[in-house]
Design a protein around this motif. Structure first.
Motif, PDB file in Angstrom:
ATOM      1  N   TRP A  99       0.850  -1.190   0.000  1.00 31.32           N
ATOM      2  CA  TRP A  99       0.000   0.000   0.000  1.00 31.32           C
ATOM      3  C   TRP A  99       0.881   1.234   0.000  1.00 31.32           C
ATOM      4  CZ3 TRP A  99      -0.437  -3.555   4.126  1.00 31.32           C
ATOM      5  CH2 TRP A  99       0.308  -3.226   5.238  1.00 31.32           C
ATOM      6  N   SER A 100       0.344   2.325  -0.343  1.00 27.63           N
ATOM      7  CA  SER A 100       1.124   3.558  -0.462  1.00 27.63           C
ATOM      8  C   SER A 100       1.341   4.172   0.919  1.00 27.63           C
ATOM      9  CB  SER A 100       0.418   4.544  -1.380  1.00 27.63           C
ATOM     10  OG  SER A 100      -0.781   4.978  -0.770  1.00 27.63           O
ATOM     11  N   ILE A 101       2.236   5.132   0.967  1.00 27.04           N
ATOM     12  CA  ILE A 101       2.521   5.817   2.228  1.00 27.04           C
ATOM     13  C   ILE A 101       1.295   6.590   2.698  1.00 27.04           C
ATOM     14  CG2 ILE A 101       3.952   7.611   3.285  1.00 27.04           C
ATOM     15  CD1 ILE A 101       6.222   6.742   1.463  1.00 27.04           C
ATOM     16  N   LYS A 102       0.578   7.166   1.742  1.00 26.34           N
ATOM     17  CA  LYS A 102      -0.632   7.930   2.089  1.00 26.34           C
ATOM     18  C   LYS A 102      -1.660   7.012   2.746  1.00 26.34           C
ATOM     19  CE  LYS A 102      -4.091  10.926  -0.002  1.00 26.34           C
ATOM     20  NZ  LYS A 102      -4.593  11.492  -1.243  1.00 26.34           N
ATOM     21  N   THR A 103      -1.859   5.840   2.193  1.00 28.06           N
ATOM     22  CA  THR A 103      -2.807   4.881   2.758  1.00 28.06           C
ATOM     23  C   THR A 103      -2.351   4.452   4.142  1.00 28.06           C
ATOM     24  OG1 THR A 103      -3.196   4.077   0.516  1.00 28.06           O
ATOM     25  CG2 THR A 103      -3.991   2.706   2.329  1.00 28.06           C
ATOM     26  N   GLU A 104      -1.052   4.274   4.325  1.00 26.87           N
ATOM     27  CA  GLU A 104      -0.514   3.849   5.611  1.00 26.87           C
ATOM     28  C   GLU A 104      -0.733   4.942   6.666  1.00 26.87           C
ATOM     29  OE1 GLU A 104       3.727   2.282   7.433  1.00 26.87           O
ATOM     30  OE2 GLU A 104       3.481   2.425   5.285  1.00 26.87           O
ATOM     31  N   MET A 105      -0.517   6.202   6.292  1.00 24.33           N
ATOM     32  CA  MET A 105      -0.725   7.302   7.234  1.00 24.33           C
ATOM     33  C   MET A 105      -2.204   7.410   7.614  1.00 24.33           C
ATOM     34  SD  MET A 105       1.892  10.182   5.755  1.00 24.33           S
ATOM     35  CE  MET A 105       1.305  11.445   6.838  1.00 24.33           C
TER      36      MET A 105
END
Length: 121
Positions: A99-105
């Protein structure tokens, strides 16, 4: 008969084998070595140096000098060209993240707020 045989063997107890071997010529030593090989090459009682034939015929090249050897090896190492890499290093990461960093945040924030089922729910 047996006593006379023992008396004959007494004269061989005083023989110095090292002196005899030192007096042998190079040709005679090779003949002795060949004869010992033919007797029993697998004899465990013989020392290893006598069980294996000496294949070295090269004369010594000279005295050993540790300093000269180390300086030669260092010189060779500096002159030796390193091989080129087939694929040069670019620093790029291969593959993709699940998953992307944005999704992780966003997932972390929602866990902190308690919107997504976390521990204790």
């Amino acid at each position: 008969m047996a006593l006379s045989f023992k008396k004959d063997l007494e004269k061989y107890k005083e023989i110095d084998e090292d002196e005899i071997l030192n007096n042998l010529s190079e040709q005679e030593l090779k003949q002795l070595e060949t004869a010992l090989e033919e007797m029993d090459p697998e004899n465990a009682l013989l020392p290893a140096s006598m069980r294996q034939k000496d294949h070295t015929v090269k004369a010594a090249t000279g005295p050993y000098s540790r300093e000269k050897l180390l300086s030669f090896l260092e010189k060779e190492a500096l002159e030796y060209k390193d091989r080129d890499d087939v694929v040069s290093f670019s620093g790029e990461r291969k593959g993709r993240r699940p998953w992307s960093i944005k999704t992780e945040m966003m997932l972390c924030l929602s866990l902190e707020r308690g919107k997504v089922g976390g521990p204790g729910v």
